[in-house]
Write a protein that holds these residues in place. Sequence first.
Motif, short mmCIF file in Angstrom:
data_model
loop_
_atom_site.label_atom_id
_atom_site.label_comp_id
_atom_site.label_asym_id
_atom_site.label_seq_id
_atom_site.Cartn_x
_atom_site.Cartn_y
_atom_site.Cartn_z
N ILE A 166 0.88 -1.17 0.00
CA ILE A 166 0.00 0.00 0.00
C ILE A 166 0.92 1.22 0.00
O ILE A 166 1.50 1.57 1.02
CB ILE A 166 -0.93 0.00 1.21
CG1 ILE A 166 -1.80 -1.27 1.20
CG2 ILE A 166 -1.82 1.24 1.22
CD1 ILE A 166 -2.66 -1.45 2.44
N ALA A 167 1.11 1.82 -1.17
CA ALA A 167 2.10 2.89 -1.36
C ALA A 167 1.45 4.25 -1.17
O ALA A 167 0.74 4.75 -2.06
CB ALA A 167 2.73 2.77 -2.73
N GLU A 194 -3.38 7.42 -6.92
CA GLU A 194 -3.46 7.52 -8.39
C GLU A 194 -2.48 8.52 -9.01
O GLU A 194 -1.85 8.22 -10.04
CB GLU A 194 -4.89 7.86 -8.80
CG GLU A 194 -5.16 7.75 -10.29
CD GLU A 194 -6.64 7.95 -10.59
OE1 GLU A 194 -7.18 7.15 -11.38
OE2 GLU A 194 -7.24 8.89 -10.04
N PRO A 195 -2.31 9.73 -8.44
CA PRO A 195 -1.39 10.70 -9.08
C PRO A 195 0.06 10.24 -9.17
O PRO A 195 0.84 10.81 -9.92
CB PRO A 195 -1.52 11.94 -8.17
CG PRO A 195 -2.84 11.80 -7.51
CD PRO A 195 -3.02 10.33 -7.31
N LEU A 196 0.45 9.19 -8.44
CA LEU A 196 1.83 8.72 -8.46
C LEU A 196 2.17 7.97 -9.76
O LEU A 196 3.36 7.80 -10.07
CB LEU A 196 2.10 7.80 -7.26
CG LEU A 196 2.00 8.45 -5.87
CD1 LEU A 196 2.23 7.41 -4.78
CD2 LEU A 196 2.98 9.61 -5.73
N PHE A 200 -1.40 -3.53 -10.37
CA PHE A 200 -1.53 -2.17 -9.85
C PHE A 200 -3.01 -1.81 -9.64
O PHE A 200 -3.85 -2.08 -10.51
CB PHE A 200 -0.89 -1.16 -10.81
CG PHE A 200 0.61 -1.23 -10.84
CD1 PHE A 200 1.36 -0.55 -9.90
CD2 PHE A 200 1.27 -2.00 -11.81
CE1 PHE A 200 2.75 -0.62 -9.92
CE2 PHE A 200 2.65 -2.07 -11.83
CZ PHE A 200 3.40 -1.38 -10.89
N TYR A 201 -3.28 -1.18 -8.50
CA TYR A 201 -4.62 -0.70 -8.19
C TYR A 201 -4.54 0.79 -7.85
O TYR A 201 -4.14 1.16 -6.73
CB TYR A 201 -5.20 -1.45 -6.99
CG TYR A 201 -5.36 -2.94 -7.19
CD1 TYR A 201 -6.33 -3.44 -8.06
CD2 TYR A 201 -4.54 -3.84 -6.51
CE1 TYR A 201 -6.49 -4.82 -8.23
CE2 TYR A 201 -4.70 -5.20 -6.67
CZ TYR A 201 -5.67 -5.69 -7.54
OH TYR A 201 -5.82 -7.04 -7.70
N PRO A 202 -4.90 1.68 -8.77
CA PRO A 202 -4.88 3.12 -8.48
C PRO A 202 -6.12 3.55 -7.70
O PRO A 202 -7.23 3.09 -7.97
CB PRO A 202 -4.86 3.75 -9.88
CG PRO A 202 -5.57 2.75 -10.73
CD PRO A 202 -5.26 1.40 -10.17
N VAL A 203 -5.90 4.44 -6.72
CA VAL A 203 -7.01 4.94 -5.89
C VAL A 203 -6.91 6.45 -5.76
O VAL A 203 -5.86 6.96 -5.34
CB VAL A 203 -6.97 4.31 -4.48
CG1 VAL A 203 -8.12 4.84 -3.63
CG2 VAL A 203 -7.03 2.78 -4.56
N PRO A 204 -7.96 7.20 -6.11
CA PRO A 204 -7.95 8.67 -5.97
C PRO A 204 -8.31 9.08 -4.55
O PRO A 204 -9.43 9.53 -4.27
CB PRO A 204 -9.02 9.11 -6.98
CG PRO A 204 -9.99 7.98 -6.99
CD PRO A 204 -9.20 6.73 -6.77
N TYR A 205 -7.36 8.98 -3.63
CA TYR A 205 -7.63 9.19 -2.21
C TYR A 205 -8.21 10.58 -1.92
O TYR A 205 -9.16 10.72 -1.15
CB TYR A 205 -6.35 8.98 -1.39
CG TYR A 205 -5.92 7.55 -1.32
CD1 TYR A 205 -6.56 6.64 -0.48
CD2 TYR A 205 -4.86 7.08 -2.10
CE1 TYR A 205 -6.16 5.32 -0.40
CE2 TYR A 205 -4.45 5.75 -2.03
CZ TYR A 205 -5.10 4.87 -1.19
OH TYR A 205 -4.72 3.57 -1.13
N ASP A 206 -7.64 11.61 -2.52
CA ASP A 206 -8.10 12.97 -2.24
C ASP A 206 -9.56 13.16 -2.65
O ASP A 206 -10.34 13.83 -1.96
CB ASP A 206 -7.21 13.98 -2.95
CG ASP A 206 -5.82 14.06 -2.33
OD1 ASP A 206 -5.69 13.73 -1.14
OD2 ASP A 206 -4.87 14.44 -3.04
#
Length: 614
Positions: free
Chosen positions: A91-92, A115-117, A128-134
Motif C-alpha cells: 500500500i504505497a 493515483e497521481p503517483l 496495480f490498483y490506483p485509488v484517488p484518495y483525495d
Amino acid sequence: MATTDVALHEAFGQREPKRVVNNMSIQVATVNGSGSQSSNTVLLRSIFQMGVPVSGKNLFPSNIAGLPTWYTIRANKDGYIARKKEIDFVIAMNAETAQEDVMSLAPGAAVLYDEPLNLNKLRSDLVFYPVPYDKLVAPVCPEAKLRKLVKNMIYVGVAAQLLGIEMAQVEKALRKQFATKVKAANLNLAAVRAGFDFAAANLTKQDPYFIQPMDKNQGMIIIDGNSAAALGCMFAGVTVVTWYPITPSSSLVETLIDYMKEYRISPDGKATFAIVQAEDELAAIGMVLGAGWAGARSMTATAGPGISLMAEFAGLAYYAEVPGVVWDIQRVGPSTGLPTRTSQGDILSTAFLSHGDTKNILLMPCSVAECFSMAQDAFNLAEQFQTLVFVMSDLDLGMNNWMSDPFEYPKEPIDRGKVLTKEDLDRLGGFARYQDVDGDGIGYRTLPGTEHPAAAYFTRGTGHNEKSGYSERPDDFERNMERINKKFETARSFVPRPELISNGKSESKIGMIAYGTSHWAIIESRDQLRDEYNIETDYLRLKAYPFSREVHEFIEQHDRVYVVEQNRDAQMLCMIKLDIKPELVTRLRSIAHIHGLPLDARSVTDELMSMEGK
C-alpha cells in the motif's frame, strides 16, 4: 481481460494466477506523523479477528514527523509470525519512497497506490490498483485539517475489499481502536466504507492474495511486549519505579504508570507505589539501588545508551549485593546508532557490565507471554541472589503487536530470598552480612526497620569483610569475590532453563542456538531446511545467563552448532565460548545480522546453507 492482467499471466506462464489464501505479507508505506498507526492497527486486528495468525512490524524513523515509515502485516495460516523477507501486497502512500518500494518487489506482487503517483508505468509484471484518495476523502471529511489522517482509513477499506477482509470485522476493530471517541470512530468508519465501495465498483481483482476466515486465534489476545512487561512487573509486586525516557523503553513505564494508578491505589486514595522520572539514567539506577537496599522491589527500564550510563552503579549493586531489576529494550548501537531499529547488541556488555570482575544475571524473553512471566522471575532472582537482574527484550518485541494466549495468573509466591526477621535475630543474636552460611555463596540480609539492634548493617562499594566492615586485606577481598562468584554459579540452577526443540525423528549433526525474538525466524527456518533441503536440525532456545548444563550438553551432542543472533560481533557466541570446554569451541558457527530489521527465516536458511557448502 485487461492488458495488465494478460501481461501478468503471460509472464507467469499460466492463464490464471493460483489463489494464495492466508499467506501473505502486506506492507503499508507512509510518512511518520501521518496518523497511519490507527489504520494499520485496524487492518491487523481485522485479520486477527477472522482467525488468521498475524503479526505486525513497525519500521519507523527517529524523527517526529515527515520521514518514511513502513508497517508490515504478515498473515500466515501455518502460524509463522517472524518478519517475511518478501513483500506480496504494498500500500504505497509515500511519494518519496513509492518508486523504490515498487522496484523492490518480486514479480506478481500487488500495489495499491495513490493515483497521481502513476506507479503502474514502472513495471509490467506487477498488479496495480490506483485509488484517488483525495477525491474519496473530501466528501467524507469536510474539515481539511483532518483529511490527512482520515485518508489512511480509505486504504483500509480498499484493501478489505480486494483481500476479502470482512467489513464487520473491520468495523469491530475500528470501534475498539476508537473506543472512547464515538465521533472519531464514525468519521473513520465512513472513510473505510468509501474505500470499500470504491474498490467494489472500480477495481477488478487481479492478484492472487485472499484472506479467508479460520479458527486458529480462539481466545488469543494481541499486545505489545512493553505492555506485557508492565503488567508482569505489577503482578510481581514492584513498588518503586525510576526511569528516564528513551526509545524504545519509554512505553513500558508509561503503561505501568496507568496500570499502577488503576490497581495500586489503597482504599484511602493513597498510592502504594512510587514512580519517579529521574534527571538521567544514572540517577534512575541509583534510586533503584537505594530502594532495593531499603527493601522495596525496584526497577528501571532503558535501552543501550542508558545501560552504558548505569555501568558504575551496576558494579556497586554487584559488589554491595543490592537487588534490583533493569529492563533493557535493545536497539541498534553504538552511540545513538539507529534508535528506532531492533537489535540484540547489548548482550555481551550487559553480562559483564561495570569495571573489575562482574557477572550479571540476564533473562531473555522471546514472546509477550515471557515478558509477563519473566517479570516475576526477574524480581525473585534479584532478591534471591541480591543483585541486579537484566531483562533483555528488544524493540521488535517491546514496541510491536504480537498474538498470545492469555497470560497465566502467577501461581508461585513472591520469593524475597534470605531475609532475617526479628525472630531470626532473637534466636541468632546477630549475623554477618557477607558470610556464606549455606555454601551457596548467598549471604543473609535484613531490611531497614526490623526491630532488633543487630538488624542494621552498612553496605559499601569499597573492600569489606564478612561483617561488612571496611577492609583492604587481600584475603578478605579474595574471599569475598570468590563467594560472589560462587553465588553466580549457584544461579545456573535457578534461572529459567533453555527450551530444547528436537527434530523428533533422528539424531541430527546440526544444532541451532538462538534467543529472544530470533526464535520466531528459527522456527520457520528449520521447516525450510527440512522441506527444501531435507536437512534436520535440533534447536536450543536460551532463556537466561548464566548458562545451565543443558547448553553444554547440547553442544557436545552436535558436530556443528549455529548460534543465530541480531548483532555484528556474535556476542552470544563469544559468551558461550567463555563457558564451554575449549575442545568444543570449534563446533560453533555464527549467523549474525545487524541491519536493524527483525530477523527473517529466509536469511537464516540461506546463510546456513552457504556455510554448509550447499
